[in-house]
Write an enzyme that holds these catalytic residues in place. Structure first.
Site, PDB file in Angstrom:
ATOM      1  N   GLY A 258       0.832  -1.202   0.000  1.00 13.91           N
ATOM      2  CA  GLY A 258       0.000   0.000   0.000  1.00 13.91           C
ATOM      3  C   GLY A 258       0.858   1.239   0.000  1.00 13.91           C
ATOM      4  N   CYS A 259       0.274   2.333   0.369  1.00 15.11           N
ATOM      5  CA  CYS A 259       0.958   3.631   0.371  1.00 15.11           C
ATOM      6  C   CYS A 259       2.258   3.552   1.158  1.00 15.11           C
ATOM      7  CB  CYS A 259       0.021   4.683   0.966  1.00 15.11           C
ATOM      8  SG  CYS A 259       0.789   6.281   1.181  1.00 15.11           S
ATOM      9  N   PHE A 260       3.332   3.997   0.547  1.00  9.46           N
ATOM     10  CA  PHE A 260       4.624   3.874   1.212  1.00  9.46           C
ATOM     11  C   PHE A 260       4.791   4.779   2.419  1.00  9.46           C
ATOM     12  CE2 PHE A 260       6.511   5.951  -2.921  1.00  9.46           C
ATOM     13  CZ  PHE A 260       5.902   7.176  -2.685  1.00  9.46           C
TER      14      PHE A 260
ATOM     15  N   HIS B  45      -2.167   2.411   7.411  1.00  7.21           N
ATOM     16  CA  HIS B  45      -1.393   1.382   8.080  1.00  7.21           C
ATOM     17  C   HIS B  45      -1.456   1.551   9.597  1.00  7.21           C
ATOM     18  CE1 HIS B  45       0.354   1.418   4.016  1.00  7.21           C
ATOM     19  NE2 HIS B  45       0.472   0.123   4.233  1.00  7.21           N
TER      20      HIS B  45
END
Length: 163
Positions: free
Chosen positions: A12-14, A155
């Site tokens: 997902g989004c870093f 996250h």
């Protein structure tokens, strides 16, 4: 003496991945970037096929690839194809960029443990992709959630260790 190694993960989004991994025991450095795609010198607006990934530099005397993967499978949903939270598309896939046979064996072992635990509603769909090259993202993406403390992330640690 330090025994530094690198791991390459995408989930997902870093931004959120980096924010959580940076404070893990044994992690010495993190960098966000693009990995697994088709073009050289990818950028945020132009990274076809690349996942938003993270390069983790860790001291193998303090933590292990197995422990990093244990955390990876707890801080993002590895059962969704090409999505995490509000982010959709192959840039947000769950992937391990495997550097050698040892990493592949450890990843197979951890995925079996995760699947057998029944904690996630579905089975792990994380792909194994060969490590080729990691391209660091633009500076404004590095340490993003430190620079933007109220920035977006999907996250978080969902539950305790699988090990």
């Amino acid at each position: 003496m330090e025994n530094l190694k690198k791991a390459y993960l995408a989930g997902g989004c870093f931004w959120g991945m980096e924010d959580l991994f940076r404070v893990r025991p044994g992690v010495k450095d993190t960098e966000v970037g693009y990995i697994g795609g088709t073009n050289d010198n990818p950028t945020y607006p132009n990274h076809p096929g690349h996942a938003e990934g993270i390069e983790i530099t860790y001291d193998a005397n303090e933590t292990s690839y197995k422990e990093l993967l244990d955390y990876f499978f707890r801080m993002h949903d590895p059962t969704t194809v090409d999505s995490q939270g509000n982010d959709k598309g192959s840039s947000y896939r769950s992937a391990l960029f495997i550097q050698n046979e040892e990493e592949k064996q450890i990843a197979d072992e951890i995925i079996k443990i995760v699947d057998d635990s029944g904690r996630w509603q579905g089975k792990v769909v994380t792909t194994f992709e060969p490590f080729t090259k990691f391209w660091p993202a633009e500076e404004n993406h590095q340490d993003y959630l430190i620079k933007q403390p109220n920035g977006y992330t999907c996250h978080f640690e969902r539950f305790g260790t699988f090990l």
